[in-house]
Design an enzyme around this catalytic site. Structure first.
Site, PDB file in Angstrom:
ATOM      1  N   THR A 167      36.510  82.430 -32.903  1.00 37.79           N
ATOM      2  CA  THR A 167      37.533  83.470 -32.796  1.00 37.79           C
ATOM      3  C   THR A 167      37.469  84.394 -34.006  1.00 37.79           C
ATOM      4  O   THR A 167      36.997  83.979 -35.059  1.00 37.79           O
ATOM      5  CB  THR A 167      38.900  82.749 -32.755  1.00 37.79           C
ATOM      6  OG1 THR A 167      38.996  82.091 -31.501  1.00 37.79           O
ATOM      7  CG2 THR A 167      40.075  83.680 -32.929  1.00 37.79           C
TER       8      THR A 167
ATOM      9  N   ARG B 277      43.476  79.179 -18.614  1.00 39.10           N
ATOM     10  CA  ARG B 277      43.958  78.548 -19.859  1.00 39.10           C
ATOM     11  C   ARG B 277      44.214  79.633 -20.916  1.00 39.10           C
ATOM     12  O   ARG B 277      43.447  80.560 -21.075  1.00 39.10           O
ATOM     13  CB  ARG B 277      42.899  77.568 -20.362  1.00 39.10           C
ATOM     14  CG  ARG B 277      43.240  76.881 -21.701  1.00 39.10           C
ATOM     15  CD  ARG B 277      42.589  77.580 -22.870  1.00 39.10           C
ATOM     16  NE  ARG B 277      42.762  76.838 -24.126  1.00 39.10           N
ATOM     17  CZ  ARG B 277      42.453  77.336 -25.319  1.00 39.10           C
ATOM     18  NH1 ARG B 277      41.982  78.551 -25.434  1.00 39.10           N
ATOM     19  NH2 ARG B 277      42.632  76.619 -26.398  1.00 39.10           N
TER      20      ARG B 277
ATOM     21  N   GLY C  81      45.126  80.100 -25.036  1.00 38.68           N
ATOM     22  CA  GLY C  81      45.151  79.383 -26.316  1.00 38.68           C
ATOM     23  C   GLY C  81      46.239  79.890 -27.242  1.00 38.68           C
ATOM     24  O   GLY C  81      47.213  80.511 -26.818  1.00 38.68           O
ATOM     25  N   ASP C  82      46.053  79.616 -28.513  1.00 35.56           N
ATOM     26  CA  ASP C  82      47.052  79.993 -29.520  1.00 35.56           C
ATOM     27  C   ASP C  82      46.934  81.449 -29.962  1.00 35.56           C
ATOM     28  O   ASP C  82      47.894  82.012 -30.489  1.00 35.56           O
ATOM     29  CB  ASP C  82      46.902  79.103 -30.762  1.00 35.56           C
ATOM     30  CG  ASP C  82      45.520  79.259 -31.389  1.00 35.56           C
ATOM     31  OD1 ASP C  82      44.519  79.221 -30.641  1.00 35.56           O
ATOM     32  OD2 ASP C  82      45.433  79.443 -32.607  1.00 35.56           O
TER      33      ASP C  82
ATOM     34  N   THR D 129      42.415  80.035 -36.447  1.00 35.73           N
ATOM     35  CA  THR D 129      41.279  79.738 -35.577  1.00 35.73           C
ATOM     36  C   THR D 129      41.092  78.233 -35.500  1.00 35.73           C
ATOM     37  O   THR D 129      41.250  77.531 -36.497  1.00 35.73           O
ATOM     38  CB  THR D 129      39.976  80.399 -36.059  1.00 35.73           C
ATOM     39  OG1 THR D 129      38.908  79.960 -35.200  1.00 35.73           O
ATOM     40  CG2 THR D 129      39.642  80.054 -37.498  1.00 35.73           C
ATOM     41  N   GLY D 130      40.757  77.763 -34.310  1.00 32.73           N
ATOM     42  CA  GLY D 130      40.556  76.316 -34.160  1.00 32.73           C
ATOM     43  C   GLY D 130      40.988  75.868 -32.773  1.00 32.73           C
ATOM     44  O   GLY D 130      41.063  76.686 -31.846  1.00 32.73           O
TER      45      GLY D 130
ATOM     46  N   GLY E  32      43.114  75.476 -30.157  1.00 31.92           N
ATOM     47  CA  GLY E  32      44.356  76.200 -29.940  1.00 31.92           C
ATOM     48  C   GLY E  32      45.555  75.368 -29.524  1.00 31.92           C
ATOM     49  O   GLY E  32      46.688  75.654 -29.913  1.00 31.92           O
TER      50      GLY E  32
HETATM   51  N1  ASP Z   1      41.977  79.153 -31.258  1.00 35.24           N
HETATM   52  C1  ASP Z   1      41.153  79.596 -30.175  1.00 35.24           C
HETATM   53  C2  ASP Z   1      41.680  79.027 -28.892  1.00 35.24           C
HETATM   54  O1  ASP Z   1      42.001  77.857 -28.844  1.00 35.24           O
HETATM   55  C3  ASP Z   1      39.725  79.204 -30.325  1.00 35.24           C
HETATM   56  C4  ASP Z   1      39.114  79.562 -31.648  1.00 35.24           C
HETATM   57  O2  ASP Z   1      39.812  79.709 -32.626  1.00 35.24           O
HETATM   58  O3  ASP Z   1      37.899  79.724 -31.707  1.00 35.24           O
HETATM   59  O4  ASP Z   1      41.723  79.731 -27.926  1.00 35.24           O
END
Ligand code: ASP
Length: 350
Positions: free
Chosen positions: A214, A242, A244-245, A265-266, A268
Site C-alpha cells: 500500500t 473485501r 481493508g483499513d 500499511t499492513g 488491514g
Molecule cells: N492495509 C492494506 C489492506 O489491508 C494492505 C496493505 O497495507 O498493503 O487493505
C-alpha cells in the site's frame, strides 16, 4: 442632552477596557505558545511486509528508492511553494499510484477473481474533514476521488458504482479494469492460488509471507496544517468486495492538527480492529505521549500483541516523524523539517 458621568460608571468602563485588552493579549499569548515550529516536512510509505535484502536485486531496490524519492520531492515542492499539506499528500500519492511497483492504482494486487479493487482515503488535520473511497474498479487515481468526496460531497466514504458515478459527474474519466493489471500481479495471484490448493487453510497467505505494498503520505505545511492519505489495492487474493483499513478513517488514515497525521500499511483487518491510526493520536492527546512513544506503543505493543503485522508513518505538528513497523521491512522515506531526504527499506534502517 447632558451625559451623566458618574465616578462609578467611569470605574466600570475602565475595568471593562482592562478586561478587554487583558483578554486580547492573553489570547495572543495562548496562540503564540501553541503555534507550531515554522517548517515543512513530508513522509511517504510504499507498504510493509516481507521485504528482505537478499530477495531483492540492486536494480529493483534502486527502482523503489527512485520512485519514493520522486514522490517525496514532488510533495515537498508543493509545500516549499506554500501549498497545502493536502496538496502535497495528493501529489506524492498520485506518483506512487501511477507506478507499477506499488500496490495502489496501476500495479495493484488482484482479488481472487483476478480483478483489481481499490481503496483510498485522505484527511485534513486542520478541521478533521475526510474523504474515502472503496471497491473502485475504474478510477485511475483513487486518492483524487477520495479528495473529491471530502470536498464536493456531504459524505465521508463512498463505494463501488456509486463512487464511480460521482466521479464521472465531476468530470473524471473512467479507465478499464485492465489498466491496473500487471503480469507481476497475475503471477502472484496464480502462485497464491496454487499454494492454496496444496493447503486450503484460508483465503490469504499467512501475513508475514505477504508483501503488502500500500502507499501513503503525511505532510506538514507552512500554516502548521497536517494531512494524511493512503491508497491501496488491498491484500492479494482477497475476496471481491473485501474492504481493508486504508479507506477507514481512524484505522488506515488519520490527521488532526492537535496531535498527528498517520498513514497505515499492513494486515488491514487488524488495523481496523485496533483503530491503529487514531489509537496513536489518542495516546498523544489523552496520555500525553510524544509521537515516537505513541506510534511505537501502538505498533510494537498493541498491534503486535493482537497478532497484526504492518507499520505506519506518522508526523506531529512540529514535523517530528515516526515510522515504526513490525514486519521485516517497510518502504519508507521522508524529507524532514531541515530539508534532509532519507529513504529506507529494510529493518536495519537502510
Ligand atoms: N492495509 C492494506 C489492506 O489491508 C494492505 C496493505 O497495507 O498493503 O487493505
Amino acid at each position: 442632552m447632558k451625559r451623566v458621568d458618574k465616578p462609578g460608571l467611569r470605574i466600570g468602563r475602565f475595568l471593562l477596557v482592562i478586561l478587554f485588552f487583558g483578554g486580547f493579549f492573553m489570547g495572543i499569548d495562548a496562540r503564540a505558545q501553541s503555534e507550531p515550529a515554522a517548517g515543512i516536512a513530508i513522509a511517504v510509505h510504499g507498504g510493509a511486509g516481507t521485504i528482505l535484502r537478499d530477495q531483492m536485486t540492486q536494480e529493483t531496490e534502486q527502482a523503489y528508492r527512485d520512485k519514493m524519492t520522486e514522490a517525496l520531492r514532488s510533495g515537498y515542492e508543493v509545500l516549499r511553494q506554500g501549498g497545502s499539506s493536502l496538496d502535497a499528500v495528493t501529489a506524492a500519492i498520485v506518483i506512487l499510484e501511477d507506478s507499477p511497483l506499488f500496490n495502489a492504482g496501476h500495479g495493484a494486487v488482484l482479488t481472487s477473481e483476478g480483478t483489481v479493487e481499490l481503496d483510498a482515503s485522505i484527511m485534513d488535520g486542520s478541521d478533521r474533514s475526510a474523504g474515502a473511497v472503496a471497491g473502485l474498479q475504474h478510477i485511475r487515481n483513487p486518492i483524487r476521488l477520495a479528495r473529491l468526496v471530502m470536498e464536493q460531497s456531504p459524505h465521508v466514504i463512498m463505494a463501488g458504482n456509486g463512487a464511480e458515478q460521482f466521479a464521472q459527474e465531476l468530470g473524471m474519466d473512467l479507465v478499464p479494469n485492465e489498466y491496473f493489471l500487471t503480469p507481476r500481479r497475475r503471477e502472484q495471484l496464480e502462485q497464491i492460488q496454487r499454494q492454496q490448493q496444496d493447503s486450503p487453510t484460508g483465503s490469504l497467505l499467512p501475513p508475514d509471507e505477504q508483501k503488502f505494498g500500500t502507499v501513503g503520505a503525511v505532510a506538514l505545511d507552512r500554516n502548521g496544517n497536517l494531512a494524511a492519505g493512503t491508497s491501496t489495492g488491498g491484500t492479494a487474493n482477497k475476496r471481491f468486495g473485501r474492504i481493508g483499513d486504508s479507506p477507514i478513517i481512524g484505522a488506515g488514515t488519520y490527521a488532526d492538527n492537535e496531535t498527528c497525521a498517520v498513514s497505515s500499511t499492513g494486515h488491514g483487518e487488524f488495523f481496523i480492529r485496533g483503530v491503529v491510526a487514531y489509537d496513536i493520536a489518542a495516546m498523544m492527546r489523552y496520555g500525553g505521549l510524544s509521537l515516537d512513544e505513541a506510534a511505537n506503543a501502538v505498533i510494537q505493543g498493541r498491534l503486535t500483541a493482537m497478532g497484526g503485522t504492518g507499520g505506519v508513518i506518522a508526523m506531529d505538528r512540529q514535523g517530528n516523524i515516526a515510522m515504526p513497523f513490525n514486519t521485516p521491512g517497510m518502504y519508507r522515506g521522508y524529507i524532514d523539517r531541515d530539508g534532509d531526504l532519507s529513504i529506507q527499506i529494510f529493518r536495519d534502517g537502510e
